[in-house]
Enzyme design. Structure first.
Site, PDB file in Angstrom:
ATOM      1  N   LYS A  39      10.957  -6.761   5.524  1.00 29.17           N
ATOM      2  CA  LYS A  39      10.073  -7.807   4.995  1.00 29.17           C
ATOM      3  C   LYS A  39      10.603  -9.217   5.234  1.00 29.17           C
ATOM      4  CE  LYS A  39       6.781  -5.325   2.989  1.00 29.17           C
ATOM      5  NZ  LYS A  39       5.387  -5.412   3.478  1.00 29.17           N
ATOM      6  N   SER A  62      12.672   1.305   7.727  1.00 32.03           N
ATOM      7  CA  SER A  62      12.219  -0.039   7.352  1.00 32.03           C
ATOM      8  C   SER A  62      12.921  -0.613   6.133  1.00 32.03           C
ATOM      9  CB  SER A  62      10.711  -0.027   7.133  1.00 32.03           C
ATOM     10  OG  SER A  62      10.358   0.951   6.184  1.00 32.03           O
ATOM     11  N   GLU A 117       2.339 -11.728  -2.819  1.00 33.38           N
ATOM     12  CA  GLU A 117       1.990 -10.506  -3.541  1.00 33.38           C
ATOM     13  C   GLU A 117       3.058  -9.483  -3.210  1.00 33.38           C
ATOM     14  OE1 GLU A 117       0.894 -11.081  -0.527  1.00 33.38           O
ATOM     15  OE2 GLU A 117       1.459  -9.164   0.392  1.00 33.38           O
TER      16      GLU A 117
END
Lengths: 404, 273
Positions: free
Chosen positions: A97, A386, A119
């Site tokens: 991210k 990830s 968010e």
């Protein structure tokens, strides 16, 4: 200087369409701010100074390039293809991210915005946003569904430590989709000084394109690392798909490599046939939500239905429009992995490799294990790991009846 | 004069007053009350009705309308139900324009042409799809054109002149000026700023302009009536209905009293433009 997007894709078109998907379906008040954002992005994505700053941050702050690791012991246990892991879990803040947050925050600064909103589902994007906001001295407000606030207490506290305000969202299903609605409402109301960092490749144009471009560093590195390491490209790529940003980041630089098979793995929850899942590409249909046309989980009346996944990061009823396009084109294949299968992969990797994967990434691992069994030991699967699993320890413990 | 919306604005022009447009969400607080509420709104002085189509993810709405949508959805209200409510209303009212206001996905799922025909047949005059800017609207606009339904568009304080011109090419009936940057029902309106903006918009638009978002009471309604062709009130009406509790008669009477006070305030102001 590296080009942000190495793949020579003509998509999206200038209005953000990937075939019939994508676009910009938002209230009028957001049209001009989105134009402004698009112009700023178009300008800075080719600006040498911006790219240099981004590259330096990715290197020295995030810790890139993330390694590609051959999970040889796990591959042996599975007994089939060799599984390699792209270690996005080793990034600062523990997931892919941050790649996108760094990019968008640098853009926010250049646009003169002083307030960041985001968010979050699992909390990883919220943590990454709070992290870059802290570093750049920007105010940060993170919207998080009340359900997710409970499920991801550690990440909530991390965000608070970083100085962010976490706002629990109590509307609708109280999960990621509602957090996105609430962040949009905030943006509409504070559009002059606020930059909305969307965490995935969904939302109105230019987000699916911009987030993809910032995440493409994953695939760009991985492609070169495979060439350096084994002298060829992998036979298959596997990544989990919630909104789909880690997946598109890995896939995109390989799209022209037609020999490389591509698999996106959605959250199968209790099984697609049970109806309790988060697999719009596998079991949904096209519709319009959160500013773009894409595959959705909806009922016959066009209402968005609640999703279920063991992993908060996959618990989303939509998916990035480019994935919808890649599915229809047949370039990528989308499958689902159920909660229990993901959990099994979580344990397997932890025990054989000493790497604790996020529950999201565990879905990709579980599918890779399935694929590997049908392949020969000379073949290679590259999985995007990830994120790391520290944030999920409480979820896993609770499932096993253990109080941590 | 092709439809009820145009007729309504034409006759109000002769009366030199602004239209009072009232919003309720279909199915809130329960589906049985919607048609009686629609008649009550008209009997209390509403000139036009915006009927909200409940959606699970009302991104542009504030907490009051979100909650109204959730209550309606808890009763299982669908687009087909909403259309049959309009049909029922039309049995006793042939003159009050009805504009459906909602989000694109429930229309998309039904199919544009099927929806447009069904809406027309039910007696719908205009449709405002909040998340459909003209750029994405070509197909739906064609379906509306064929069915003679007026596409209503929003204009906001952030809308550029270029976009106002784009909207003016495709909008029919009236345009709805969102008086502030925000969601429905949260902030308070700045009438002076609105007036400046409306004067500017008037140069590019040949349609009446309604103003909404942030009109909470007779005072703000009167202030807006002085500058706009229509005054749109939504969240404040839903709040009245909520305050009345569960009793059907109490809800109808409280909403009626409030709408009457709005109408009185709007009627006091003679429109000069």
């Amino acid at each position: 200087m590296t080009n942000l997007n190495a793949h020579n894709s003509a998509l999206p078109d200038e209005r953000g369409h990937f075939g019939v998907y994508g676009g910009r379906f938002v209230a009028e008040v957001l049209m001009q701010p989105l134009d402004e954002l698009t112009q700023a992005y178009e300008r800075y994505k080719n600006d040498p100074e911006f790219l240099a700053e981004l590259e330096l941050d990715l290197k020295e702050y995030v810790g890139r390039p993330s390694p590609v690791y051959h999970a040889s012991r796990w591959s042996e246990v599975i007994g089939g293809a060799q599984i390699y892991l792209k270690r996005e879990d080793l990034n600062h803040t523990g997931a892919h991210k941050v790649n996108n947050c760094i990019g968008q925050a640098l853009l926010a600064k250049r646009m003169g915005k002083t307030r960041i909103i985001a968010e979050t589902g699992a909390g990883q994007h919220g943590v990454a946003s709070a992290t870059v906001a802290a570093r750049l001295g920007l105010e940060c407000v993170v919207y998080m569904g009340e359900e997710d606030v409970k499920r991801q207490a550690i990440n909530v506290f991390r965000m608070k430590l970083l100085g962010a305000t976490v706002v629990p969202v109590i509307s609708g299903s109280k999960t990621l989709k509602d957090a996105l609605n609430e962040a949009m409402r905030d943006w509409v109301s504070n559009v002059d000084d606020t930059f909305y960092i969307i965490g995935t490749v969904a939302g109105p144009h230019p987000y699916p394109q911009m987030v993809r471009d910032f995440q493409c560093v994953i695939g760009r590195e991985a492609r070169q690392q495979m060439l350096d390491k084994v002298g060829r490209l992998p036979d298959a790529l596997v990544a989990c798909v919630g909104g789909g940003s880690n997946a598109i980041g890995l896939f995109h630089p390989f799209l022209d490599d037609s020999d490389v098979k591509i698999f996106g793995v959605e959250g199968g929850g209790h099984g697609v046939e049970s109806g309790q899942h988060a697999a719009p590409l596998c079991a949904g249909r096209p519709g319009v939500l959160h500013g773009n046309r894409t595959y959705l989980m909806e009922d016959d009346n066009g209402q968005i239905i609640e999703t279920h996944s063991i992993s908060a990061g996959l618990d989303y009823p939509g998916v990035g429009p480019e994935h919808a396009w890649l599915k229809d084109q047949g370039r990528a294949h989308y499958v689902s992995i159920n909660d229990d299968e993901a959990l099994e992969a979580f344990h397997a990797l932890t025990r054989t490799e000493g790497i604790m994967p996020a529950l999201e990434s565990s879905h990709a691992l579980a599918h890779a294990a399935k694929l590997a069994k049908q392949m020969s030991p000379e073949q290679i699967i590259l999985v995007n790991l990830s994120g790391r699993g520290d944030k999920d320890i409480h979820t896993v413990a609770a499932l096993e009846g253990i109080k941590v | 004069m092709s439809n009820r919306i145009d007729q309504c604005f034409a006759s109000l022009k002769q009366e030199k007053r602004s239209a009072l447009v009232t919003y309720i969400a279909a199915g809130d607080p329960n589906p049985e009350l919607t048609v009686p509420l629609l008649h009550e709104l008209v009997n209390s002085g509403a000139d036009m009705i915006e009927l909200g189509v409940p959606f699970s993810d009302p991104m542009a709405d504030g907490p009051v309308i979100q909650a109204a949508c959730e209550r309606a959805l808890a009763h299982g209200v669908t687009m087909k139900n909403v259309l049959s409510m309009v049909e029922q209303f039309r049995r006793d009212n042939q003159h009050t324009p009805i504009i459906l206001m909602g989000y694109l996905n429930p229309i998309e799922v039904m199919g544009y042409e099927i929806f447009a025909k069904a809406a027309k047949q039910a007696g719908v005059d205009g449709v405002l799809s909040v998340d459909l800017p003209p750029e994405e609207g070509e197909e739906l606009l064609q379906a509306f054109e064929a069915a003679q339904i007026a596409p209503i568009f929003l204009i906001s304080p952030t809308t550029t002149t270029e976009r106002v011109q784009l909207i003016s090419k495709v909008a029919k009936g009236f345009v709805y000026y969102v008086s502030l940057k925000g969601v429905t029902g949260v902030k308070t309106i700045d009438v002076a700023a609105v007036q400046t903006k409306l004067n500017e918009l008037g140069q590019y638009l040949n349609l009446p302009i309604g103003v909404g978002f942030g009109i909470k009471d007779p005072q703000s309604a009167a202030a807006v009536a002085g500058v706009a062709d229509a005054v749109v009130v939504g969240s404040a009406i839903i709040q009245q209905s909520q305050q009345a509790g569960d009793n059907r008669d109490a809800i109808l009477s409280q909403v009626s009293q409030f709408v009457k006070s709005l109408r009185q305030a709007v009627a006091q102001v003679e429109k000069t433009v």
